[in-house]
Design a protein around this motif. Structure first.
Motif, short mmCIF file in Angstrom:
data_model
loop_
_atom_site.label_atom_id
_atom_site.label_comp_id
_atom_site.label_asym_id
_atom_site.label_seq_id
_atom_site.Cartn_x
_atom_site.Cartn_y
_atom_site.Cartn_z
N ALA A 1 0.85 -1.20 0.00
CA ALA A 1 0.00 0.00 0.00
C ALA A 1 0.88 1.24 0.00
CB ALA A 1 -0.92 0.00 1.22
N THR B 1 1.38 5.39 -0.19
CA THR B 1 0.73 6.67 0.12
C THR B 1 1.71 7.81 -0.19
OG1 THR B 1 1.53 6.76 2.39
CG2 THR B 1 -0.52 5.56 2.02
N ALA C 1 -0.14 7.06 5.96
CA ALA C 1 0.21 5.64 6.15
C ALA C 1 -0.01 5.23 7.60
CB ALA C 1 1.66 5.40 5.74
N ARG D 1 -2.65 2.44 8.93
CA ARG D 1 -2.16 1.26 9.63
C ARG D 1 -2.84 1.10 10.99
NH1 ARG D 1 2.37 -1.72 8.61
NH2 ARG D 1 3.44 -0.07 7.46
N MET E 1 3.44 -1.04 3.92
CA MET E 1 2.68 0.20 3.78
C MET E 1 3.55 1.40 4.13
SD MET E 1 -0.71 1.44 5.84
CE MET E 1 -1.78 0.23 5.10
N THR F 1 9.07 3.17 1.11
CA THR F 1 8.89 1.78 0.68
C THR F 1 10.03 1.33 -0.25
OG1 THR F 1 6.50 1.97 0.87
CG2 THR F 1 7.33 0.17 -0.48
#
Length: 327
Positions: free
Chosen positions: A53, A55, A61, A65, A81, A87
């Motif tokens: 995922a 963002t 994020a 979460r 995420m 990431t």
């Protein structure tokens, strides 16, 4: 599920294949994304490690979460995420040696990058009033976001001509030296985190294959703000399972100045002919007056994903017009 309206529910349960959730302002898209991920784990039994995922802010994020953890518990920690940059920095830490960087490479912030550019300008005796470090950095950043390496930049007559016209003919050389110095210092700037991941996936198909099979589901928030580099990464990572869900609103795209390309969301269907489009049109945040005014303005956009945002809220106060003598 009981708290969701019908289009929101569709956005949660349709998890197979390509899906684009077109959201109006205040239409509950964070809830839809959150519940969609929770549904994958809680109801369908998907491994959290197989969900990616992406963002645009750490705040978004973190909020998602914690909401997911409220439903599925501690498993939420295992979802990949975060922001695009965090990431792909995480991926590069594991794979960077393939690109000639150590795993503990440094990440330059904007100040670090400007300091390096100032050093290069000084060495080449270039006027920093003409080659303002911020302007130079933006030019380099724009090239990287469009996946143009310094070598390609040097051989691009259009870019070179633009630099000549702006009286900065040395820009390509500065770009080259900047990249070489970063590499020598085992450092990447923010744009490199995306650019170098693209290079990694291009030059090392086995690495790309590993992550393509790891992530069964790819979700992207604020898709209207993605640049070419980000778009190519998400397209490559979802190429095997094709379970990609993007959420965005073309009418809220405000980041063209930093490389965002509205065509990513407007042309998404061309890459995914099987695309399911879900529109979140009920606004929970604003008054009828505000929603009608916004619709009237947005209606004039030449290229757009058509939607009709509405609200069940009260009429609200009239919009006030302030006439100021200066900005």
């Amino acid at each position: 599920m009981d708290s969701l309206n019908e289009p929101q529910r569709e956005g949660v349960v349709n998890v197979e294949g390509a899906c684009m959730i077109v959201e109006g302002a205040g239409s509950g898209k964070t809830r839809v994304l959150t519940y969609r991920i929770a549904y994958l784990i809680h109801t369908l039994g998907e491994d959290p490690f197989s969900i990616l995922a992406l963002t645009f802010t750490n705040k978004a994020a973190g909020e998602m979460r914690s909401r997911i953890a409220g439903i599925v518990g501690s498993e939420a920690r295992n979802i990949w995420m975060g922001t695009f940059h965090s990431t792909f920095a995480r991926m590069l830490r594991q794979e960077s040696e393939k690109l000639g960087y150590p795993r503990n490479f440094s990440i330059y912030d904007t100040d670090d990058s400007k300091t390096l550019i100032k050093q290069i300008l000084k060495e080449r005796q270039l006027d920093d009033k003409l080659y303002k470090p911020g302007v130079v950095l933006n030019r380099i950043s724009g090239a990287k976001n469009r996946l143009i390496s310094w070598r390609e930049y040097m051989n691009n007559p259009v870019l070179r001509s633009e630099d000549e016209e702006s009286l900065r003919p040395e820009m390509s050389t500065i770009y080259q030296l900047y990249c070489e110095r970063c590499f020598k210092a085992s450092a990447m700037d923010f744009d490199d985190l995306l650019f170098n991941t693209n290079v990694l996936f291009r030059d090392h198909p086995a690495v790309l294959n590993k992550y393509q099979h790891r992530f069964r589901h790819v979700l992207v928030d604020e898709f209207q703000d993605t640049n070419l580099s980000q778009y190519v990464l998400t397209r490559k990572l979802s190429a095997v399972h094709r379970n990609i869900c993007v959420v965005g609103d073309d009418a809220q795209s405000i980041y063209a100045f930093r490389g965002a390309d509205i065509r990513n969301i407007l042309n998404f269907e061309k890459d995914y002919p099987e695309l399911r489009v879900i529109k979140l049109e009920q606004n929970y945040r604003s008054t009828k007056t505000i929603v009608k005014a916004a619709n009237a303005v947005i209606g004039n956009n030449k290229s757009q994903l058509k939607k009709e945002v509405w609200t069940a809220n009260e009429e609200g106060e009239l919009i006030e017009l302030l006439r100021a003598t200066s900005d």
